[in-house]
Design a protein around this motif. Structure first.
Motif, PDB file in Angstrom:
ATOM      1  N   PHE A  42      52.479  38.886  34.149  1.00 37.76           N
ATOM      2  CA  PHE A  42      52.246  38.019  35.292  1.00 37.76           C
ATOM      3  C   PHE A  42      50.841  38.252  35.835  1.00 37.76           C
ATOM      4  CE2 PHE A  42      56.792  39.131  35.398  1.00 37.76           C
ATOM      5  CZ  PHE A  42      57.357  37.870  35.301  1.00 37.76           C
ATOM      6  N   PRO A  43      50.230  37.226  36.424  1.00 40.49           N
ATOM      7  CA  PRO A  43      48.981  37.467  37.139  1.00 40.49           C
ATOM      8  C   PRO A  43      49.272  38.347  38.353  1.00 40.49           C
ATOM      9  CG  PRO A  43      49.731  35.218  37.502  1.00 40.49           C
ATOM     10  CD  PRO A  43      50.662  35.839  36.490  1.00 40.49           C
ATOM     11  N   ARG A 102      45.037  47.735  36.225  1.00 37.77           N
ATOM     12  CA  ARG A 102      44.727  47.454  34.814  1.00 37.77           C
ATOM     13  C   ARG A 102      45.311  48.523  33.898  1.00 37.77           C
ATOM     14  NH1 ARG A 102      38.885  45.550  36.030  1.00 37.77           N
ATOM     15  NH2 ARG A 102      39.246  43.312  36.168  1.00 37.77           N
ATOM     16  N   ARG A 103      45.149  49.787  34.298  1.00 39.86           N
ATOM     17  CA  ARG A 103      45.621  50.904  33.465  1.00 39.86           C
ATOM     18  C   ARG A 103      47.137  50.893  33.315  1.00 39.86           C
ATOM     19  NH1 ARG A 103      42.811  54.482  35.924  1.00 39.86           N
ATOM     20  NH2 ARG A 103      44.394  55.146  37.395  1.00 39.86           N
ATOM     21  N   HIS A 104      47.855  50.461  34.336  1.00 40.09           N
ATOM     22  CA  HIS A 104      49.319  50.448  34.324  1.00 40.09           C
ATOM     23  C   HIS A 104      49.884  49.038  34.181  1.00 40.09           C
ATOM     24  CE1 HIS A 104      49.475  54.694  35.244  1.00 40.09           C
ATOM     25  NE2 HIS A 104      48.503  54.481  36.105  1.00 40.09           N
ATOM     26  N   PRO A 112      46.404  42.128  32.542  1.00 38.24           N
ATOM     27  CA  PRO A 112      45.213  42.839  33.009  1.00 38.24           C
ATOM     28  C   PRO A 112      43.971  41.963  33.119  1.00 38.24           C
ATOM     29  CG  PRO A 112      45.743  43.487  30.773  1.00 38.24           C
ATOM     30  CD  PRO A 112      46.866  42.606  31.246  1.00 38.24           C
ATOM     31  N   ALA A 113      43.987  40.804  32.467  1.00 40.02           N
ATOM     32  CA  ALA A 113      42.854  39.884  32.554  1.00 40.02           C
ATOM     33  C   ALA A 113      43.003  38.898  33.713  1.00 40.02           C
ATOM     34  CB  ALA A 113      42.709  39.121  31.240  1.00 40.02           C
ATOM     35  N   THR A 133      30.541  42.570  42.246  1.00 39.00           N
ATOM     36  CA  THR A 133      29.906  43.686  41.560  1.00 39.00           C
ATOM     37  C   THR A 133      30.451  43.902  40.160  1.00 39.00           C
ATOM     38  OG1 THR A 133      31.417  45.215  42.654  1.00 39.00           O
ATOM     39  CG2 THR A 133      29.260  44.888  43.662  1.00 39.00           C
ATOM     40  N   GLY A 134      31.497  43.192  39.786  1.00 41.43           N
ATOM     41  CA  GLY A 134      32.011  43.253  38.433  1.00 41.43           C
ATOM     42  C   GLY A 134      32.617  44.584  38.053  1.00 41.43           C
ATOM     43  N   PRO A 135      33.127  44.699  36.836  1.00 38.89           N
ATOM     44  CA  PRO A 135      33.781  45.936  36.393  1.00 38.89           C
ATOM     45  C   PRO A 135      32.786  47.068  36.199  1.00 38.89           C
ATOM     46  CG  PRO A 135      33.690  44.344  34.606  1.00 38.89           C
ATOM     47  CD  PRO A 135      33.140  43.661  35.826  1.00 38.89           C
ATOM     48  N   ARG A 136      33.205  48.258  36.575  1.00 37.48           N
ATOM     49  CA  ARG A 136      32.392  49.469  36.376  1.00 37.48           C
ATOM     50  C   ARG A 136      33.297  50.619  36.092  1.00 37.48           C
ATOM     51  NH1 ARG A 136      28.126  47.937  40.580  1.00 37.48           N
ATOM     52  NH2 ARG A 136      26.697  47.005  39.157  1.00 37.48           N
TER      53      ARG A 136
END
Length: 136
Positions: A42-43, A102-104, A112-113, A133-136
């Protein structure tokens, strides 16, 4: 804890409360999750409370179960307030919450997307900062 589905097309919801997503010097950071039952993924939507950076908590959220019943994993995460830690600590906490989701993702039925952020006042500001700031 689950709740029964309401209107037609709504799903039962499973709640997980007080989920630790990060540890800080000031203690653990917690989130609550409302997960729709059924085949995912699910989102997900991460709710961030307002409070002018110095007050508020994750329980000051809209009715997350209502959104979960319609097929969204809903999370409400806390972040350190300005009296505990100066900026950018709050931004780091939000990013930790997104990384945790995302990890879980597999365990929580999350795509996760497809993780969005939503907040009011200071929470909206943090959501925008994290998005820009996007993913880091």
């Amino acid at each position: 804890m689950s709740c029964a589905a309401g209107a037609q097309g709504e799903r039962p919801v499973r709640w997980s409360r007080d989920v630790e997503f990060a540890e800080r010097d000031s203690g653990p950071l917690l989130m609550d999750l409302a997960v729709p039952e059924g085949p995912g993924p699910f989102p997900a939507i991460l709710w961030l409370h307002g409070g002018g950076w110095f007050t508020g908590d994750r329980t000051l959220a809209p009715e997350l179960g209502r959104f979960a019943a319609r097929g969204f994993v809903m999370a409400s995460a806390e972040y350190r307030l300005s009296g505990t830690a100066p900026f950018p600590a709050q931004w780091f906490d939000v990013r930790s919450a997104v990384r945790f989701l995302r990890r879980h993702a597999g365990r929580s039925g999350i795509d996760p997307a497809a993780i969005g952020l939503w907040g009011s006042s200071a929470g909206g500001h943090l959501a925008a900062l994290a998005a820009l700031t996007g993913p880091r």
